[in-house]
Design a protein around this motif. Structure first.
Motif, mmCIF file in Angstrom:
data_model
loop_
_atom_site.group_PDB
_atom_site.id
_atom_site.type_symbol
_atom_site.label_atom_id
_atom_site.label_comp_id
_atom_site.label_asym_id
_atom_site.label_seq_id
_atom_site.Cartn_x
_atom_site.Cartn_y
_atom_site.Cartn_z
ATOM 1 N N MET A 1 -30.585 -59.253 21.265
ATOM 2 C CA MET A 1 -29.809 -60.066 20.761
ATOM 3 C C MET A 1 -28.412 -59.502 21.259
ATOM 4 O O MET A 1 -27.926 -58.367 20.631
ATOM 5 C CB MET A 1 -29.874 -60.468 19.368
ATOM 6 C CG MET A 1 -28.944 -61.550 19.007
ATOM 7 S SD MET A 1 -28.728 -61.835 17.145
ATOM 8 C CE MET A 1 -28.418 -60.445 16.466
ATOM 9 N N SER A 2 -27.504 -60.264 22.037
ATOM 10 C CA SER A 2 -26.378 -59.724 22.317
ATOM 11 C C SER A 2 -25.338 -60.362 21.167
ATOM 12 O O SER A 2 -25.709 -61.460 20.581
ATOM 13 C CB SER A 2 -25.730 -60.021 23.562
ATOM 14 O OG SER A 2 -24.604 -59.887 23.608
ATOM 15 N N ILE A 3 -24.424 -59.282 20.826
ATOM 16 C CA ILE A 3 -23.165 -59.701 19.857
ATOM 17 C C ILE A 3 -22.300 -60.380 20.449
ATOM 18 O O ILE A 3 -21.187 -60.798 19.908
ATOM 19 C CB ILE A 3 -23.001 -58.459 18.968
ATOM 20 C CG1 ILE A 3 -22.163 -57.419 19.626
ATOM 21 C CG2 ILE A 3 -23.980 -58.105 18.405
ATOM 22 C CD1 ILE A 3 -21.510 -56.413 18.862
ATOM 23 N N LYS A 4 -22.142 -60.276 21.852
ATOM 24 C CA LYS A 4 -21.011 -60.705 22.608
ATOM 25 C C LYS A 4 -20.288 -62.212 22.143
ATOM 26 O O LYS A 4 -20.993 -63.164 22.102
ATOM 27 C CB LYS A 4 -21.118 -60.715 24.268
ATOM 28 C CG LYS A 4 -20.096 -61.177 24.819
ATOM 29 C CD LYS A 4 -20.255 -60.893 26.252
ATOM 30 C CE LYS A 4 -18.742 -61.198 27.378
ATOM 31 N NZ LYS A 4 -19.111 -60.958 28.632
ATOM 32 N N GLY A 5 -19.305 -62.051 21.359
ATOM 33 C CA GLY A 5 -18.564 -63.518 21.010
ATOM 34 C C GLY A 5 -19.291 -63.917 19.703
ATOM 35 O O GLY A 5 -18.844 -65.114 19.449
ATOM 36 N N LYS A 6 -20.059 -63.056 19.132
ATOM 37 C CA LYS A 6 -20.649 -63.780 17.691
ATOM 38 C C LYS A 6 -19.974 -63.426 16.692
ATOM 39 O O LYS A 6 -20.253 -63.852 15.678
ATOM 40 C CB LYS A 6 -22.148 -62.847 17.759
ATOM 41 C CG LYS A 6 -23.009 -63.361 18.799
ATOM 42 C CD LYS A 6 -23.480 -64.751 18.945
ATOM 43 C CE LYS A 6 -24.328 -64.949 20.017
ATOM 44 N NZ LYS A 6 -25.541 -64.459 20.308
ATOM 45 N N ALA A 7 -18.936 -62.746 16.635
ATOM 46 C CA ALA A 7 -18.015 -62.194 15.527
ATOM 47 C C ALA A 7 -16.472 -62.005 16.057
ATOM 48 O O ALA A 7 -16.369 -61.487 17.080
ATOM 49 C CB ALA A 7 -18.700 -61.048 15.006
ATOM 50 N N TYR A 8 -15.749 -62.191 15.023
ATOM 51 C CA TYR A 8 -14.374 -61.607 15.147
ATOM 52 C C TYR A 8 -13.851 -61.000 14.022
ATOM 53 O O TYR A 8 -14.412 -60.934 12.937
ATOM 54 C CB TYR A 8 -13.450 -63.217 15.235
ATOM 55 C CG TYR A 8 -13.835 -63.931 16.457
ATOM 56 C CD1 TYR A 8 -12.773 -64.186 17.466
ATOM 57 C CD2 TYR A 8 -14.947 -64.443 16.693
ATOM 58 C CE1 TYR A 8 -12.976 -64.979 18.346
ATOM 59 C CE2 TYR A 8 -15.219 -65.307 17.541
ATOM 60 C CZ TYR A 8 -14.325 -65.500 18.607
ATOM 61 O OH TYR A 8 -14.415 -66.314 19.631
ATOM 62 N N ILE A 9 -12.808 -60.162 14.416
ATOM 63 C CA ILE A 9 -12.092 -59.265 13.489
ATOM 64 C C ILE A 9 -10.917 -60.009 13.077
ATOM 65 O O ILE A 9 -10.025 -60.438 13.843
ATOM 66 C CB ILE A 9 -11.623 -57.763 14.015
ATOM 67 C CG1 ILE A 9 -12.883 -57.089 14.301
ATOM 68 C CG2 ILE A 9 -10.817 -57.041 12.962
ATOM 69 C CD1 ILE A 9 -12.620 -55.835 14.888
ATOM 70 N N ALA A 10 -11.153 -60.781 11.866
ATOM 71 C CA ALA A 10 -9.999 -61.648 11.253
ATOM 72 C C ALA A 10 -8.948 -60.666 10.388
ATOM 73 O O ALA A 10 -7.993 -61.519 10.145
ATOM 74 C CB ALA A 10 -10.708 -62.637 10.567
ATOM 75 N N GLY A 11 -9.335 -59.471 9.898
ATOM 76 C CA GLY A 11 -8.327 -59.026 8.964
ATOM 77 C C GLY A 11 -8.362 -57.349 9.137
ATOM 78 O O GLY A 11 -9.532 -56.977 9.388
ATOM 79 N N ALA A 12 -7.404 -56.888 9.154
ATOM 80 C CA ALA A 12 -7.200 -55.301 9.278
ATOM 81 C C ALA A 12 -6.209 -54.750 8.510
ATOM 82 O O ALA A 12 -5.036 -55.465 8.465
ATOM 83 C CB ALA A 12 -6.980 -55.130 10.776
ATOM 84 N N TYR A 13 -6.380 -53.865 7.947
ATOM 85 C CA TYR A 13 -5.395 -53.084 6.847
ATOM 86 C C TYR A 13 -5.303 -51.621 6.708
ATOM 87 O O TYR A 13 -6.694 -51.003 6.466
ATOM 88 C CB TYR A 13 -5.339 -53.767 5.426
ATOM 89 C CG TYR A 13 -4.394 -53.199 4.327
ATOM 90 C CD1 TYR A 13 -3.156 -53.741 4.569
ATOM 91 C CD2 TYR A 13 -4.734 -52.290 3.596
ATOM 92 C CE1 TYR A 13 -2.136 -53.194 3.684
ATOM 93 C CE2 TYR A 13 -3.861 -51.679 2.545
ATOM 94 C CZ TYR A 13 -2.621 -52.223 2.709
ATOM 95 O OH TYR A 13 -1.909 -51.678 1.735
ATOM 96 N N GLU A 14 -4.237 -51.146 7.042
ATOM 97 C CA GLU A 14 -4.414 -49.538 6.842
ATOM 98 C C GLU A 14 -3.386 -49.379 5.700
ATOM 99 O O GLU A 14 -2.275 -49.625 5.494
ATOM 100 C CB GLU A 14 -3.618 -48.808 8.057
ATOM 101 C CG GLU A 14 -3.527 -47.372 7.955
ATOM 102 C CD GLU A 14 -2.627 -46.697 9.350
ATOM 103 O OE1 GLU A 14 -2.569 -45.899 9.138
ATOM 104 O OE2 GLU A 14 -2.563 -47.734 10.248
ATOM 105 N N HIS A 15 -4.138 -48.672 4.694
ATOM 106 C CA HIS A 15 -3.196 -48.264 3.480
ATOM 107 C C HIS A 15 -2.013 -47.125 4.041
ATOM 108 O O HIS A 15 -2.057 -46.213 4.799
ATOM 109 C CB HIS A 15 -4.211 -47.350 2.428
ATOM 110 C CG HIS A 15 -3.654 -47.449 1.091
ATOM 111 N ND1 HIS A 15 -2.681 -46.958 0.408
ATOM 112 C CD2 HIS A 15 -4.282 -47.996 -0.182
ATOM 113 C CE1 HIS A 15 -2.447 -47.346 -0.833
ATOM 114 N NE2 HIS A 15 -3.452 -47.909 -1.063
ATOM 115 N N PRO A 16 -0.856 -47.575 3.133
ATOM 116 C CA PRO A 16 0.315 -46.734 3.704
ATOM 117 C C PRO A 16 0.551 -45.379 2.938
ATOM 118 O O PRO A 16 1.188 -44.486 3.767
ATOM 119 C CB PRO A 16 1.490 -47.687 3.206
ATOM 120 C CG PRO A 16 1.013 -48.551 2.199
ATOM 121 C CD PRO A 16 -0.396 -48.856 2.321
#
Length: 384
Positions: A1-16
């Motif tokens: 099963m390919s994951i191509k296009g099956k998921a998105y990164i909707a949030g990203a956070y780096e602690h300051p």
């Protein structure tokens, strides 16, 4: 099963934070999770999948799910050192594609500056009795790889130094970076030797802090008011001494990279920006070769003269300053590589280092020790 296009990164956070004597490790995990959820426009009640590695305290996913009050359908605590969180992006995409979850949280946090690393405890690794008496340390194991690469391919310390120079050019624009001063090749090669041939400025920083990612189904991603960053390829692979038959000139990225490119249906020449795990300068050099950005043995020439500097070179890398200058929380920098790739694809990197028309990015990492056993993870992301 390919994951191509099956998921998105909707949030990203780096602690300051880079020094957190007043916070616990679980607290840092939770703060990173909160930041990523706010970035995505979601709440903790939306999370039904959770991914963490060995930096999560207690019973890992079990303890952290309880601490953060998560109700989950899927958990994954795959441990491959610093590359774990890149591997987790692929695993989260697989779980979403399989219907196991629809909103996956990945967290990293640690306090190695505030709470010194303590060896011992738990069950010893199977190789400990054989390798422990010889005193192998992290810097030694990477120094061996650099020495061998220099022997095989005439790579020089000056060429390795260009990797640090590039990272420092980017870090000057990051107010949270631990090392913000631009350095020269001469600064690097004149800094003290840590493990021949690696100098102090060839080594990454060590910081407290952490980060988090939210990976979602396409349906959830499209319902949010955030730029769409699609996961289109992922690869992972281990490499070990194999009973003593160990070639120190390549990493497990030689397998994880091609797998990710094949699934994504793109080539190294298509990549506009690359986040390359940079525990040491030699780590970057070998991964660049193993990913196919240049031929094996030509990494030194590839990085020379600023080819990794945004706005100047062929392949902008680590535009936050990377582990060499920005941060390396709990000795695991993989998640920060994905976070900066997401920033680049969204157009949210600092204007001085933002890559023009950045629509295709790669994040790759090494976890473990380059000179013995380690795991590699590679993901390819696309702006939709």
């Amino acid at each position: 099963m390919s994951i191509k296009g099956k998921a998105y990164i909707a949030g990203a956070y780096e602690h300051p934070t880079r020094l957190a004597p007043d916070k616990s490790t679980p607290q840092l995990h939770a703060e990173c999770a909160k930041g990523a959820l706010e970035d995505a426009g979601l709440t903790k009640d939306d999370i039904d999948g959770y991914f963490c590695a060995g930096d999560a305290p207690g019973f890992g996913a079990l303890s952290m799910a309880d601490y953060m009050g998560l109700k989950l359908r899927h958990m994954d605590s795959t441990e491959t050192g610093g590359s774990s969180y890149i591997v987790h992006v692929g695993h989260a995409a697989e779980a979403i594609a399989a219907g196991k979850c629809s909103v996956a949280l990945i967290t990293l946090a640690g306090r190695p500056r505030s709470e010194p690393f303590r060896r011992g405890g738990g069950v010893a690794a199977p190789e400990a009795d054989f390798e422990g008496p010889y005193g192998g340390q992290t810097s030694n194991l990477y120094g061996m790889c650099a020495t061998r690469h220099m022997h095989e391919f005439s790579t020089t310390s000056e060429q390795l130094a260009w990797i640090k120079v590039a990272a420092s050019h980017h870090a000057q624009y990051n107010p949270h970076a631990m090392l913000q001063e631009v350095v020269t090749v001469e600064d690097v090669v004149n800094s003290p030797i840590i493990s021949t041939p690696l100098h102090r400025l060839d080594c990454c920083v060590i910081s407290d802090g952490g980060g988090a990612l939210i990976v979602t189904s396409p349906e959830v991603a499209r319902s949010l008011k955030r730029p769409l960053v699609k996961v289109i390829g992922a690869g992972e692979a281990p490499k070990g001494p194999n009973g003593g038959d160990l070639d120190l000139t390549y990493s497990a990225t030689v397998w994880s990279g091609p797998a990710a490119f094949a699934e994504a249906g793109v080539t190294p020449g298509d990549i506009k920006y690359a986040s390359i795990y940079d525990s040491f300068t030699i780590t970057v050099l070998m991964q660049l070769e193993d990913l196919g950005f240049c031929r094996k043995g030509e990494g030194g020439r590839f990085v020379a003269d600023g080819n990794l500097i945004s706005g100047v070179g062929k392949l902008p890398f680590n535009t936050d300053g990377g582990g060499l200058c920005n941060n390396h929380p709990t000795n695991r920098g993989g998640i920060t590589k994905v976070i900066e790739a997401v920033r680049q694809l969204r157009g949210e990197a600092h204007p001085k280092v933002q890559v023009a028309n950045c629509d295709l990015a790669l994040a790759t990492g090494i976890g473990g020790a380059l000179g013995t056993r380690h795991g590699a993870g590679t993901v390819i992301l696309e702006r939709e």
